[in-house]
Design a protein around this motif. Structure first.
Motif, PDB file in Angstrom:
ATOM      1  N   GLN A  99       5.277  11.514   8.647  1.00  0.00           N
ATOM      2  CA  GLN A  99       6.365  10.535   8.541  1.00  0.00           C
ATOM      3  C   GLN A  99       6.207   9.676   7.287  1.00  0.00           C
ATOM      4  OE1 GLN A  99       6.838   8.158  12.095  1.00  0.00           O
ATOM      5  NE2 GLN A  99       7.998   6.573  11.018  1.00  0.00           N
ATOM      6  N   LEU A 100       4.995   9.217   7.020  1.00  0.00           N
ATOM      7  CA  LEU A 100       4.753   8.360   5.864  1.00  0.00           C
ATOM      8  C   LEU A 100       4.889   9.141   4.563  1.00  0.00           C
ATOM      9  CD1 LEU A 100       3.920   5.669   4.650  1.00  0.00           C
ATOM     10  CD2 LEU A 100       1.531   6.267   5.063  1.00  0.00           C
ATOM     11  N   VAL A 101       4.326  10.344   4.505  1.00  0.00           N
ATOM     12  CA  VAL A 101       4.394  11.149   3.282  1.00  0.00           C
ATOM     13  C   VAL A 101       5.841  11.500   2.948  1.00  0.00           C
ATOM     14  CG1 VAL A 101       3.825  13.394   2.267  1.00  0.00           C
ATOM     15  CG2 VAL A 101       2.073  12.080   3.460  1.00  0.00           C
ATOM     16  N   GLU A 146       5.765  -1.409   2.396  1.00  0.00           N
ATOM     17  CA  GLU A 146       6.921  -1.373   3.296  1.00  0.00           C
ATOM     18  C   GLU A 146       6.807  -0.249   4.317  1.00  0.00           C
ATOM     19  OE1 GLU A 146      10.445  -1.161   0.966  1.00  0.00           O
ATOM     20  OE2 GLU A 146      10.048  -3.036  -0.104  1.00  0.00           O
ATOM     21  N   GLU A 147       6.378   0.935   3.863  1.00  0.00           N
ATOM     22  CA  GLU A 147       6.307   2.080   4.767  1.00  0.00           C
ATOM     23  C   GLU A 147       5.159   1.931   5.775  1.00  0.00           C
ATOM     24  OE1 GLU A 147       8.595   4.251   5.030  1.00  0.00           O
ATOM     25  OE2 GLU A 147       9.691   3.505   3.284  1.00  0.00           O
ATOM     26  N   LEU A 148       4.036   1.355   5.336  1.00  0.00           N
ATOM     27  CA  LEU A 148       2.922   1.142   6.263  1.00  0.00           C
ATOM     28  C   LEU A 148       3.281   0.108   7.326  1.00  0.00           C
ATOM     29  CD1 LEU A 148      -0.241   1.192   3.953  1.00  0.00           C
ATOM     30  CD2 LEU A 148       0.272   2.766   5.832  1.00  0.00           C
ATOM     31  N   ALA A 157      -9.173 -12.197  16.535  1.00  0.00           N
ATOM     32  CA  ALA A 157      -7.919 -12.816  16.098  1.00  0.00           C
ATOM     33  C   ALA A 157      -6.723 -12.037  16.624  1.00  0.00           C
ATOM     34  CB  ALA A 157      -7.859 -12.876  14.569  1.00  0.00           C
ATOM     35  N   PRO A 158      -5.609 -12.723  16.869  1.00  0.00           N
ATOM     36  CA  PRO A 158      -4.363 -12.023  17.191  1.00  0.00           C
ATOM     37  C   PRO A 158      -3.986 -11.089  16.052  1.00  0.00           C
ATOM     38  CG  PRO A 158      -4.161 -14.383  17.621  1.00  0.00           C
ATOM     39  CD  PRO A 158      -5.442 -14.196  16.873  1.00  0.00           C
ATOM     40  N   PHE A 159      -3.513  -9.902  16.404  1.00  0.00           N
ATOM     41  CA  PHE A 159      -3.162  -8.914  15.384  1.00  0.00           C
ATOM     42  C   PHE A 159      -1.773  -9.202  14.820  1.00  0.00           C
ATOM     43  CE2 PHE A 159      -1.319  -4.852  14.048  1.00  0.00           C
ATOM     44  CZ  PHE A 159      -2.290  -4.403  13.175  1.00  0.00           C
ATOM     45  N   ASP A 160      -1.667  -9.104  13.501  1.00  0.00           N
ATOM     46  CA  ASP A 160      -0.381  -9.278  12.829  1.00  0.00           C
ATOM     47  C   ASP A 160      -0.192  -8.110  11.871  1.00  0.00           C
ATOM     48  OD1 ASP A 160       1.958 -11.169  11.951  1.00  0.00           O
ATOM     49  OD2 ASP A 160       0.972 -10.565  10.084  1.00  0.00           O
ATOM     50  N   ALA A 161       0.917  -7.387  12.015  1.00  0.00           N
ATOM     51  CA  ALA A 161       1.134  -6.152  11.259  1.00  0.00           C
ATOM     52  C   ALA A 161       1.133  -6.389   9.748  1.00  0.00           C
ATOM     53  CB  ALA A 161       2.458  -5.520  11.698  1.00  0.00           C
ATOM     54  N   GLU A 162       1.866  -7.383   9.283  1.00  0.00           N
ATOM     55  CA  GLU A 162       1.985  -7.604   7.839  1.00  0.00           C
ATOM     56  C   GLU A 162       0.662  -8.057   7.236  1.00  0.00           C
ATOM     57  OE1 GLU A 162       5.286  -9.799   6.421  1.00  0.00           O
ATOM     58  OE2 GLU A 162       6.702  -8.907   7.821  1.00  0.00           O
ATOM     59  N   SER A 163      -0.043  -8.938   7.902  1.00  0.00           N
ATOM     60  CA  SER A 163      -1.327  -9.402   7.385  1.00  0.00           C
ATOM     61  C   SER A 163      -2.339  -8.260   7.349  1.00  0.00           C
ATOM     62  CB  SER A 163      -1.879 -10.537   8.265  1.00  0.00           C
ATOM     63  OG  SER A 163      -1.042 -11.665   8.193  1.00  0.00           O
ATOM     64  N   PHE A 164      -2.284  -7.380   8.352  1.00  0.00           N
ATOM     65  CA  PHE A 164      -3.180  -6.238   8.386  1.00  0.00           C
ATOM     66  C   PHE A 164      -2.930  -5.299   7.206  1.00  0.00           C
ATOM     67  CE2 PHE A 164      -3.793  -1.799   9.891  1.00  0.00           C
ATOM     68  CZ  PHE A 164      -5.173  -1.814  10.019  1.00  0.00           C
ATOM     69  N   VAL A 165      -1.682  -4.969   6.963  1.00  0.00           N
ATOM     70  CA  VAL A 165      -1.346  -4.076   5.850  1.00  0.00           C
ATOM     71  C   VAL A 165      -1.690  -4.707   4.505  1.00  0.00           C
ATOM     72  CG1 VAL A 165       0.569  -2.927   4.630  1.00  0.00           C
ATOM     73  CG2 VAL A 165       0.413  -2.808   7.135  1.00  0.00           C
ATOM     74  N   ASP A 166      -1.405  -5.981   4.375  1.00  0.00           N
ATOM     75  CA  ASP A 166      -1.731  -6.678   3.119  1.00  0.00           C
ATOM     76  C   ASP A 166      -3.225  -6.638   2.846  1.00  0.00           C
ATOM     77  OD1 ASP A 166       0.879  -7.258   2.540  1.00  0.00           O
ATOM     78  OD2 ASP A 166       0.831  -9.275   3.426  1.00  0.00           O
ATOM     79  N   ALA A 167      -4.035  -6.784   3.900  1.00  0.00           N
ATOM     80  CA  ALA A 167      -5.486  -6.727   3.714  1.00  0.00           C
ATOM     81  C   ALA A 167      -5.929  -5.326   3.281  1.00  0.00           C
ATOM     82  CB  ALA A 167      -6.190  -7.123   4.996  1.00  0.00           C
ATOM     83  N   LEU A 168      -5.291  -4.297   3.825  1.00  0.00           N
ATOM     84  CA  LEU A 168      -5.622  -2.920   3.450  1.00  0.00           C
ATOM     85  C   LEU A 168      -5.284  -2.636   1.994  1.00  0.00           C
ATOM     86  CD1 LEU A 168      -4.413  -0.783   6.513  1.00  0.00           C
ATOM     87  CD2 LEU A 168      -6.756  -1.423   5.930  1.00  0.00           C
TER      88      LEU A 168
END
Length: 401
Positions: free
Chosen positions: A152-154, A178-180, A388-399
């Motif tokens: 899906q991502l590729v 955006e896609e992640l 910590a509570p999980f947050d999608a955007e913060s997680f992707v930004d860290a990656l």
């Protein structure tokens, strides 16, 4: 002499009978002593032979008193010896919940994650051909993203690169971000169901296999809830692992949270869980969290027992949250564990521990896609407030940082 023979034989027979009864009676007395007193007539947890729960008031100002007769409640119970010296333990002030993930992002950024770094390196090259896309696929699979999310991502990235015709690192990073984020799914409800329901507390059941950090997670989550001004009570239903109850009680002591536990090794976990919820109702706490024994997902009997724990709790109150603790370093094996646990109890959320120690951050996506269950909490270290509570955007930004 022959005249006395029948008498002698009669005496010997009587001694044999008495000698056989003594161990039986002693055994019966020991079995009867495994639970302090009587239980409610309607109590579904059969614990007279397996042991029940004792309320441990592990607050530093707890006053020791003579053990009362058990009358079906768990109020005013004595502090056991394992809480001796508690007066010297200072209560910690847990770190505020807000901003925890921001503070922990640095650890995730420094972790050995191949997901963001590898993709950016591949997609920022001068030429993006089929070989590059093959490497992108391989990188995603190595990061435990899973086959379907990888394709899906590729496909999405290929289409966007083709349409935009861009190769700048900034544009590639923006597209990848955006896609992640779409894959991690920011729309999932990641809130914890920890609000009182009328006249009863919220009940949280924590499950998982051995070694994933379940008891530690319960202790850390207690700190999160205390930081949110919740009145919390812990239930130590892991009665098989040595010192598990003491470990949990120590976590509770640090933030002034009481623990219900059994003083008997191998006590009935369902009984301890029942007593914990009962104590939570009686004392009008906000949240009761029950720690369970680590179960191997291929052991049918143990998994059935976990189902029993949940059913017994539901005799008193609904289970509002069932959190499955997974070790992020186990990769796809964690996904297999999640599937089996989901068949036994209705998993409502995932706690992903040791995320800072793995290169396989894609497991977040794989688990959510497979189960439709959100990752609600992440652990990024061994410190008491490293949950910590999980947050999608913060997680992707860290990656991608």
């Amino acid at each position: 002499m022959n005249d006395f023979l029948p008498i002698i034989l009669s005496i010997l027979a009587a001694l044999v009978v008495v000698g056989g009864l003594v161990p039986v009676l002693m055994k019966a007395r020991k079995a009867g002593a495994k639970y302090p007193g009587t239980r409610d007539a309607n109590d579904p947890a059969q614990s007279s032979a397996a042991g029940g729960g004792t309320l441990v008031e592990d607050r530093p100002d707890a006053v020791k008193a003579p053990a009362p007769t058990f009358d079906g409640t768990v109020e005013d119970t004595d502090v056991p010896d394992d809480a001796a010296g508690l007066e010297t333990i200072a209560i910690d002030t847990p770190a505020p919940v807000e901003g925890r993930l921001t503070r922990l992002r640095a650890r995730l950024i420094k972790s050995n994650n191949i997901l963001g770094k590898g993709l950016l390196a591949l997609l920022s090259g001068d030429k993006i051909d089929e070989n590059v896309w093959d490497e992108v696929e391989e990188t995603l699979l190595l990061a435990d993203l899973g086959t379907e999310p990888t394709m899906q991502l590729v496909d999405a990235l290929r289409e966007r690169v083709k349409v935009l015709g861009t190769r700048s690192p900034e544009d590639v990073k923006a597209m990848l971000r955006e896609e992640l984020i779409k894959l991690v799914d920011p729309g999932m409800d990641r809130s914890l169901n920890v609000e009182r329901k009328g006249d009863r507390p919220a009940v949280v059941l924590v499950v998982g296999v051995n070694g994933v950090g379940k008891t530690t997670t319960v202790g850390k989550l207690a700190r999160v809830l205390v930081a949110e001004d919740k009145d919390v009570l812990l239930g130590a239903a892991d009665t098989f692992r040595a010192a598990a109850a003491e470990q949990l009680a120590t976590w509770g002591q640090r933030v002034g949270v009481p623990t219900v536990k059994s003083d008997i090794d191998g006590a009935d976990p369902a009984s301890v869980a029942y007593e914990a919820v009962k104590a939570g109702i009686d004392q009008e706490v906000d949240v009761v969290m029950v720690d369970t024994a680590g179960r191997l997902q291929n052991k049918t009997g143990l998994m059935d027992e976990l189902g029993k724990v949940k059913r017994v709790i539901e005799k008193l109150a609904e289970v509002d949250e069932v959190l499955l603790v997974l070790d992020a370093t186990t990769g796809q094996n964690g996904l297999n564990q999640a599937r089996v646990f989901a068949e036994v109890v209705n998993i409502t959320g995932i706690v992903l521990t040791k995320l800072d120690g793995t290169a396989k951050g894609g497991i977040v996506v794989a688990i959510q896609k497979s189960l439709g269950v959100p990752v609600k909490l992440i652990g990024l270290g061994e410190g008491p407030d490293d949950l910590a509570p999980f947050d999608a955007e913060s997680f992707v930004d860290a990656l991608l940082n």
